[in-house]
Motif scaffolding. Structure first.
Motif, PDB file in Angstrom:
ATOM      1  N   UNK A   9      46.967  -9.123  -4.828  1.00 47.21           N
ATOM      2  CA  UNK A   9      47.211 -10.504  -5.200  1.00 47.21           C
ATOM      3  C   UNK A   9      48.095 -11.161  -4.143  1.00 47.21           C
ATOM      4  N   UNK A  10      47.792 -12.406  -3.825  1.00 47.91           N
ATOM      5  CA  UNK A  10      48.592 -13.169  -2.856  1.00 47.91           C
ATOM      6  C   UNK A  10      49.190 -14.370  -3.579  1.00 47.91           C
ATOM      7  N   UNK A  11      50.492 -14.357  -3.729  1.00 44.67           N
ATOM      8  CA  UNK A  11      51.185 -15.460  -4.398  1.00 44.67           C
ATOM      9  C   UNK A  11      51.918 -16.257  -3.316  1.00 44.67           C
ATOM     10  N   UNK A  12      51.404 -17.442  -3.025  1.00 42.98           N
ATOM     11  CA  UNK A  12      51.952 -18.285  -1.960  1.00 42.98           C
ATOM     12  C   UNK A  12      53.078 -19.151  -2.508  1.00 42.98           C
ATOM     13  N   UNK A  44      59.450 -15.027  -5.668  1.00 44.24           N
ATOM     14  CA  UNK A  44      59.502 -14.532  -4.296  1.00 44.24           C
ATOM     15  C   UNK A  44      59.677 -13.025  -4.353  1.00 44.24           C
ATOM     16  N   UNK A  45      59.211 -12.369  -3.328  1.00 42.76           N
ATOM     17  CA  UNK A  45      59.264 -10.905  -3.319  1.00 42.76           C
ATOM     18  C   UNK A  45      59.463 -10.440  -1.887  1.00 42.76           C
ATOM     19  N   UNK A  46      60.702 -10.064  -1.570  1.00 46.06           N
ATOM     20  CA  UNK A  46      61.034  -9.604  -0.211  1.00 46.06           C
ATOM     21  C   UNK A  46      60.398  -8.258   0.130  1.00 46.06           C
ATOM     22  N   UNK A  47      59.879  -7.565  -0.841  1.00 45.52           N
ATOM     23  CA  UNK A  47      59.222  -6.280  -0.573  1.00 45.52           C
ATOM     24  C   UNK A  47      57.799  -6.458  -0.037  1.00 45.52           C
ATOM     25  N   UNK A  48      57.161  -7.564  -0.426  1.00 49.55           N
ATOM     26  CA  UNK A  48      55.771  -7.799  -0.038  1.00 49.55           C
ATOM     27  C   UNK A  48      55.650  -8.854   1.062  1.00 49.55           C
ATOM     28  N   UNK A  49      56.587  -9.822   1.054  1.00 48.14           N
ATOM     29  CA  UNK A  49      56.476 -10.969   1.971  1.00 48.14           C
ATOM     30  C   UNK A  49      57.689 -11.085   2.883  1.00 48.14           C
ATOM     31  N   UNK A  50      57.448 -11.649   4.062  1.00 41.76           N
ATOM     32  CA  UNK A  50      58.532 -12.063   4.953  1.00 41.76           C
ATOM     33  C   UNK A  50      58.713 -13.562   4.777  1.00 41.76           C
ATOM     34  N   UNK A  51      59.959 -13.972   4.564  1.00 41.90           N
ATOM     35  CA  UNK A  51      60.292 -15.390   4.434  1.00 41.90           C
ATOM     36  C   UNK A  51      61.153 -15.763   5.632  1.00 41.90           C
ATOM     37  N   UNK A  52      60.844 -16.886   6.238  1.00 43.33           N
ATOM     38  CA  UNK A  52      61.578 -17.323   7.410  1.00 43.33           C
ATOM     39  C   UNK A  52      61.506 -18.841   7.482  1.00 43.33           C
ATOM     40  N   UNK A  83      58.531 -20.635   5.942  1.00 40.91           N
ATOM     41  CA  UNK A  83      57.283 -19.882   6.084  1.00 40.91           C
ATOM     42  C   UNK A  83      57.322 -18.658   5.172  1.00 40.91           C
ATOM     43  N   UNK A  84      56.141 -18.230   4.799  1.00 40.84           N
ATOM     44  CA  UNK A  84      55.966 -17.003   4.030  1.00 40.84           C
ATOM     45  C   UNK A  84      54.718 -16.334   4.574  1.00 40.84           C
ATOM     46  N   UNK A  85      54.786 -15.033   4.799  1.00 44.40           N
ATOM     47  CA  UNK A  85      53.619 -14.284   5.255  1.00 44.40           C
ATOM     48  C   UNK A  85      53.693 -12.880   4.675  1.00 44.40           C
ATOM     49  N   UNK A 114      44.451 -16.101   5.407  1.00 44.82           N
ATOM     50  CA  UNK A 114      45.651 -15.254   5.413  1.00 44.82           C
ATOM     51  C   UNK A 114      46.502 -15.484   4.171  1.00 44.82           C
ATOM     52  N   UNK A 115      47.241 -14.471   3.838  1.00 44.23           N
ATOM     53  CA  UNK A 115      48.241 -14.581   2.783  1.00 44.23           C
ATOM     54  C   UNK A 115      49.528 -15.052   3.463  1.00 44.23           C
ATOM     55  N   UNK A 116      49.515 -16.337   3.801  1.00 43.92           N
ATOM     56  CA  UNK A 116      50.625 -16.943   4.534  1.00 43.92           C
ATOM     57  C   UNK A 116      50.644 -18.431   4.233  1.00 43.92           C
ATOM     58  N   UNK A 117      51.818 -19.041   4.334  1.00 41.06           N
ATOM     59  CA  UNK A 117      51.929 -20.473   4.063  1.00 41.06           C
ATOM     60  C   UNK A 117      53.149 -21.052   4.761  1.00 41.06           C
TER      61      UNK A 117
END
Length: 195
Positions: A9-12, A44-52, A83-85, A114-117
């Motif tokens: 699952x991709x949660x943007x 938000x989930x720092x384990x699955x996504x990088x936030x910057x 950003x989130x990826x 992509x699972x990015x936004x």
């Protein structure tokens, strides 16, 4: 044995930047920006996504930074977006120097599937060029005055006058010298002739 395609699952939710836009002068301390970002429903989930955060200028990626410091940046208009990826797709982030802005980067992510936004809410930072101080030496006769930005001076001394110009104020250093001229004429006749 499992084979085939694996789906996740991709949660943007790249976050919403809460900072107000900023207009300031080069080198100002306010350019060390602490980004205040909220995530609706705390998703938000720092384990699955990088936030910057990404910094754009003139449709070019200038930098990626969690808390950007634009203190050494040149004058101009900068846009900072969240950003989130997915950590599995972090290599899709374009390099610094790539020609993107907020909209074209969003389209790029969408085109890749992509699972990015990139966040819809961004912060605009306007940096004005710093103005060097101006030094002025003025000589006045006693009784005369000199005016800078509505301030009048008639006493000898050194003065610093701050002229407000919006983001970057001007500093004028005035070195004022007052001359007291006294003339004494001595003559041995009733009239004086100048040739």
């Amino acid at each position: 044995q499992e084979q085939g395609v694996s789906c996740d699952e991709c949660i943007i939710n790249p976050g919403i930047i809460q900072n107000d836009d900023l207009v300031t002068c080069q080198g100002d301390g306010s350019l060390n920006i602490n980004i205040n970002k909220t995530f609706p429903n705390n998703i938000f989930d720092n384990n699955i996504y990088d936030y910057n955060n990404i910094i754009f200028k003139d449709s070019t990626i200038i930098a990626y930074a969690v808390n950007p410091d634009l203190g050494a940046f040149s004058s101009g208009r900068y846009t900072i977006c969240g950003t989130q990826v997915s950590k599995l797709q972090s290599a899709i982030l374009p390099a610094v120097g790539a020609k993107f802005n907020q909209q074209t980067l969003s389209n790029y992510f969408f085109g890749l599937g992509a699972c990015a936004a990139i966040s819809d809410s961004c912060m605009v930072v306007e940096i004005s060029e710093a103005i060097d101080p101006v030094n002025i030496d003025i000589y006045l006769c006693k009784g005369e005055q000199y005016t800078i930005d509505g301030q009048t001076f008639d006493t000898e001394g050194n003065y610093s006058v701050l002229i407000e110009n919006g983001a970057c104020d001007s500093l004028v250093n005035l070195n004022l010298t007052v001359i007291d001229v006294r003339a004494t004429i001595t003559a041995d006749r009733d009239s004086i002739s100048c040739n």
